[in-house]
Design an enzyme around this catalytic site. Sequence first.
Site, short mmCIF file in Angstrom:
data_model
loop_
_atom_site.label_atom_id
_atom_site.label_comp_id
_atom_site.label_asym_id
_atom_site.label_seq_id
_atom_site.Cartn_x
_atom_site.Cartn_y
_atom_site.Cartn_z
N LYS A 9 0.84 -1.20 0.00
CA LYS A 9 0.00 0.00 0.00
C LYS A 9 0.88 1.27 0.00
CE LYS A 9 -3.80 -2.22 2.52
NZ LYS A 9 -4.76 -2.03 3.63
N TYR A 49 -12.44 -2.31 -3.01
CA TYR A 49 -12.91 -2.33 -1.63
C TYR A 49 -14.45 -2.33 -1.52
CZ TYR A 49 -8.22 -1.72 0.35
OH TYR A 49 -6.91 -1.90 0.74
N ASN A 112 -1.75 -0.28 7.07
CA ASN A 112 -1.21 -1.58 7.48
C ASN A 112 -0.34 -2.24 6.42
OD1 ASN A 112 -3.28 -2.22 5.79
ND2 ASN A 112 -4.32 -3.64 7.15
N HIS A 115 -1.83 -5.44 1.42
CA HIS A 115 -3.13 -6.11 1.25
C HIS A 115 -2.88 -7.47 0.62
CE1 HIS A 115 -7.28 -6.88 0.03
NE2 HIS A 115 -6.73 -7.35 -1.09
N GLU A 126 -9.45 -9.99 -7.69
CA GLU A 126 -8.49 -8.90 -7.52
C GLU A 126 -7.39 -8.96 -8.58
OE1 GLU A 126 -7.53 -9.36 -3.36
OE2 GLU A 126 -9.45 -8.51 -2.74
P1 CMP Z 1 -7.07 -4.59 3.81
O1 CMP Z 1 -6.57 -5.97 4.02
O2 CMP Z 1 -6.49 -3.82 2.68
O3 CMP Z 1 -8.66 -4.63 3.65
C1 CMP Z 1 -9.50 -3.58 4.04
C2 CMP Z 1 -8.76 -2.52 4.80
O4 CMP Z 1 -9.58 -1.67 5.54
C3 CMP Z 1 -7.85 -3.17 5.82
O5 CMP Z 1 -6.78 -3.77 5.15
C4 CMP Z 1 -7.52 -2.00 6.73
O6 CMP Z 1 -6.45 -1.23 6.23
C5 CMP Z 1 -8.80 -1.18 6.63
N1 CMP Z 1 -9.61 -1.32 7.83
C6 CMP Z 1 -10.25 -2.42 8.27
N2 CMP Z 1 -10.93 -2.15 9.40
C7 CMP Z 1 -10.71 -0.85 9.68
C8 CMP Z 1 -11.14 0.02 10.72
N3 CMP Z 1 -11.92 -0.41 11.71
N4 CMP Z 1 -10.71 1.29 10.67
C9 CMP Z 1 -9.93 1.74 9.68
N5 CMP Z 1 -9.49 0.96 8.66
C10 CMP Z 1 -9.88 -0.31 8.67
#
Ligand code: CMP
Length: 143
Positions: A9, A49, A112, A115, A126
Amino acid sequence: MERTFLMVKPDGVQRNLVGEIVSRFEKKGFKLVGAKLMSVDRALAENHYAEHKERPFFGDLVEFITSSPVFAMVWEGEGVIATARKMMGSTNPADAAPGTIRGDYGVQMSQNIIHGSDSPESAKREINLFFSQDEALTYEKAV
Ligand code: CMP
């Protein structure tokens, strides 16, 4: 052979973690079959998403993923979908075990680092969203 979609990311690209992340999956023994540095536009972000559309963080998620380039990849190998998820660690870096990518490098849920597809269905969806058919290669690898 099983394939998965992984994406470093914007935070991971900004923090120079692309090489480290690619290296982990290479050393594990998976095969890189597609990769590109790219910008994610709003339509692609909202499509990728879509399952989170009703969540309160959806707007921020789209904003973040379109904010600067991502490094999109397709990896191949036995059990690669589940194993890559283990190597990434829990979605919330605060809960991710040391030794995992998020456990070693992440702090915030919204940033984070990486993905990864969570099922064969989402991997297929995807990969097709981010890569054209000729961008994901089929080739032999000795080791
Ligand atoms: P990802 O695996 O990319 O899939 C969806 C993303 O949403 C996840 O990683 C997080 O980065 C984000 N995400 C999921 N839950 C939350 C939350 N409660 N608050 C903010 N971001 C979130």
